[in-house]
Design an enzyme around this catalytic site. Sequence first.
Site, PDB file in Angstrom:
ATOM      1  N   ASP A   1       0.855  -1.190   0.000  1.00  0.00           N
ATOM      2  CA  ASP A   1       0.000   0.000   0.000  1.00  0.00           C
ATOM      3  C   ASP A   1       0.889   1.237   0.000  1.00  0.00           C
ATOM      4  O   ASP A   1       1.974   1.239   0.597  1.00  0.00           O
ATOM      5  CB  ASP A   1      -0.913   0.015   1.224  1.00  0.00           C
ATOM      6  CG  ASP A   1      -2.040  -1.005   1.126  1.00  0.00           C
ATOM      7  OD1 ASP A   1      -2.490  -1.288   0.006  1.00  0.00           O
ATOM      8  OD2 ASP A   1      -2.479  -1.498   2.179  1.00  0.00           O
TER       9      ASP A   1
ATOM     10  N   ASP B   1      -6.927  -1.028  -4.562  1.00  0.00           N
ATOM     11  CA  ASP B   1      -7.980  -0.667  -3.606  1.00  0.00           C
ATOM     12  C   ASP B   1      -8.882   0.420  -4.185  1.00  0.00           C
ATOM     13  O   ASP B   1     -10.096   0.389  -4.010  1.00  0.00           O
ATOM     14  CB  ASP B   1      -7.379  -0.180  -2.285  1.00  0.00           C
ATOM     15  CG  ASP B   1      -6.548  -1.237  -1.583  1.00  0.00           C
ATOM     16  OD1 ASP B   1      -6.827  -2.431  -1.763  1.00  0.00           O
ATOM     17  OD2 ASP B   1      -5.617  -0.851  -0.857  1.00  0.00           O
TER      18      ASP B   1
END
Length: 161
Positions: A117, A135
């Site tokens: 991330d 995401d």
Amino acid sequence: MNRNGLRLSLLLGLLAFALDRAHKYVQVELLHWPVSEFRPVMPFFDIGLVFNTGISYGLLGSVPLWVIALLVAVAMIALAIWWARAPSRLVRAGLALCIGGALSNALDRAIYGAVADFFWLHWGDVSFFVFNLADASISLGVLLLILDFLGIGRAPAPNPA
């Protein structure tokens, strides 16, 4: 099988997958970005690198990898069946974005043992979440599914009067 938007949604899912893979390759493999090092971009947005061992937002982080892999496999099969049977382009597009993003995150688990991330949203000391392009694709896909549920993009029902 309904072919309504099949090819376009397939390309959309592949694009979501490819963009996320390309970004991860550049930031992790080419730039060798240090883990947990974030650089401010805006007062509420930083870019960096963390590895998420959980599912969404770090949930189930202590669960063994094989359990997460099983959950992801079951979810992918269910989403693929829904996508193949979807009655509208909007639903197919939403599902394709979800599938493309989820497959890219699943590949992270195979490569890194966790999901990479990069984008951190925060306000002062309040941290909202850290996410990646996969995401964002999943979130956009869910938004499209909600819009379909609300009737956006559908032809109005005929007036029975």
